[in-house]
Design an enzyme around this catalytic site. Structure first.
Site, mmCIF file in Angstrom:
data_model
loop_
_atom_site.group_PDB
_atom_site.id
_atom_site.type_symbol
_atom_site.label_atom_id
_atom_site.label_comp_id
_atom_site.label_asym_id
_atom_site.label_seq_id
_atom_site.Cartn_x
_atom_site.Cartn_y
_atom_site.Cartn_z
ATOM 1 N N CYS A 31 -1.310 -4.179 -6.045
ATOM 2 C CA CYS A 31 -1.562 -2.977 -5.713
ATOM 3 C C CYS A 31 -0.433 -2.236 -5.583
ATOM 4 C CB CYS A 31 -2.818 -2.722 -4.743
ATOM 5 S SG CYS A 31 -1.515 -3.763 -3.391
ATOM 6 N N ARG A 44 -11.527 -9.071 -0.925
ATOM 7 C CA ARG A 44 -11.752 -8.666 -0.911
ATOM 8 C C ARG A 44 -12.003 -7.817 -2.620
ATOM 9 N NH1 ARG A 44 -13.905 -6.179 3.373
ATOM 10 N NH2 ARG A 44 -12.308 -4.320 2.620
#
Length: 481
Positions: free
Chosen positions: A289, A138
């Site tokens: 993140c 991803r």
């Protein structure tokens, strides 16, 4: 003529001006390595409508939409200057020009504001820097899209190779197809072709070699003409210095991890501590993140109000690490079906704050709940401040931080009363402050921070790579420190 006619004619006029901006922006980018911004948002490779929508964002500054009729003169002035590689914000130029009372022409004001990027002051154009992606999941594919998008004049970062494990028939075709189409982030902006014989993907003119290897020690990158490259490991398989050092093969100079680093591996959050990276550091991490989402606003709040302690609760989209249906998983709860359940799990973001903000003495705790959405998460940051504040004061402060501070590429700000998670797919910021959800009572502040945990994080990774490779060019006009 009716008011409706006036509005339509006005729109068509602005469309025409925005259309005429596109070749000017493109030429500055290709020929001079100049990236034109509008309040920290790049205008490179943007459509007419996208340019107009970006101008509309300026309503957050003074309540009025910034018109292309106001910014076009500054863009035209830039084309007359002897510019070197830089990022130039025409939105900031227009705003500071309004506040200037010296009566200068737009041309004279622009030349003065960007003097650091012209003539004898301009910096040299950098040689292209090779980049290798180790893993193509991803994050790897989104980083690839960004690197291809930012190739520009060819003097910046250049994606040369992808390293993956071989997966049988039509492997490269299937990987190229995943790069071309994405269920969340949409179509690749450009063209992609595959040469199976040479194991090469050609994306917007970028030749990307696909290397098959089961282990880093199996690759000599110089055999592919790769030199002094930065390798981005997005597998997360190795997270300490010893493991990541396996990537330091011939042709590789630095290794960047897209997961929290362990031990003495520096965790870098661009905008906060990227300038602490030592020139000779070969291994570093871009943290997680969630760390990237909370650290910039945490720093902003600590700088202005002081922070005594805090807790972050992340409501996080599910990831490939979880099971589609109930099945065995080495971690607790993550074996339960991701699209059918809310799943309590751990987060290392709170402990990672200490690495990114070593001067922050406040104790920060954290936990996480995975929820059945495929992308975009929200961090709820509950802070005890060192002094009392009002909700209006904090809102005004964070809004200004998002617009004019050195953290404006990391922190965005939204006032929309009906915003939901899918609205933030594709956001390039590390996090977005939801103004409507903010709560402040005395010395307690609760910030609701949206973040695209895939794309926004990938943007932060690329910013770190640009910085350590020397192709992150200065921004003009200078922002407040």
């Amino acid at each position: 003529m009716t008011a409706n006619d006036d509005s339509f004619i006005n729109w068509k006029n602005r469309e025409e001006i925005a259309e005429s901006m596109i070749p000017l922006i493109g030429k500055l980018h290709r020929e001079r390595d100049v990236t034109v911004l509008l309040h920290s948002r790049s205008l490179v490779n943007k459509s007419v409508v996208s340019i107009l929508k970006t101008h509309r964002f300026a309503r957050q500054i003074d309540g009025a939409e910034l018109s292309v009729t106001e910014t076009m003169p500054f863009l035209q002035a830039l084309t007359t200057l002897d510019l070197g590689p830089s990022q130039i914000d025409i939105g900031m130029l227009a705003a500071t020009y309004k506040a200037d009372d010296r009566g200068l022409s737009v041309t004279a004001f622009t030349a003065e504001a960007v003097a650091g990027a012209t003539g004898a002051n301009k910096i040299d154009r950098r040689e292209p820097r090779d980049v290798v992606l180790y893993g193509f999941g991803r994050i790897g594919r989104l980083v690839a899209r960004l690197l291809i998008e930012k190739a520009g004049s060819g003097n910046g970062l250049r994606l040369r190779a992808i390293v993956v494990r071989g997966a049988g028939g039509e492997d490269i075709v299937k990987r190229a197809s995943l790069l071309r189409r994405d269920s969340i982030h949409g179509q690749f902006q450009g063209t992609i072709t595959v040469d199976e014989e040479t194991s090469t993907i050609l994306a917007n003119g970028n030749e990307i070699k696909v290397i098959y290897a089961d282990d880093p020690s199996a690759v000599d990158y110089t055999e592919y003409g790769i030199r002094n490259a930065i390798l981005i490991d997005n597998t997360g398989k190795w997270r300490d210095r010893e493991g990541l050092s396996k990537h330091l093969r011939p042709g590789i100079e630095k290794v960047v991890l897209t997961a929290p680093g362990k031990g003495d591996v520096p965790n870098i959050v661009h905008g906060v501590n990227h300038d602490t990276v030592k020139p000779d550091e070969q291994i570093l991490s871009c943290a997680s993140c969630t760390t990237n989402a909370i650290v910039p606003p945490l720093k902003a709040m600590a700088d202005e109000y002081g922070v005594l302690r805090g807790h972050v609760e992340t409501v996080h989209s599910f990831t490939n690490d979880q099971n589609l249906l109930d099945n065995y998983h080495k971690s607790e709860r993550r074996g339960r079906s991701a699209p059918l359940n809310m799943v309590i799990t751990e987060t290392g973001a709170a402990s990672a704050v200490a690495k990114a903000l070593p001067d922050l003495k406040a104790r920060i705790t954290g936990s996480s709940i995975r929820v059945p959405v495929p992308d975009v998460s929200i961090a709820i940051l509950n802070l005890q401040l060192a002094r009392e504040a009002s909700r209006e004061e904090v809102l005004d402060y964070l809004r200004e931080v998002s617009l004019t501070s050195p953290l404006r590429r990391q922190i965005d700000f939204i006032t929309a009363p009906d915003a939901v998670s899918s609205d933030f797919i594709g956001s390039r910021h590390a996090s977005i402050v939801d103004a409507g959800a903010l709560k402040v009572e005395g010395d307690n502040a609760i910030l609701y921070l949206w973040y695209d945990n895939e794309f926004g994080y990938s943007c932060q990774v690329v910013r770190v790579v640009q910085y350590v490779s020397g192709v992150e060019y200065p921004t003009f006009p200078a922002t407040a420190v």
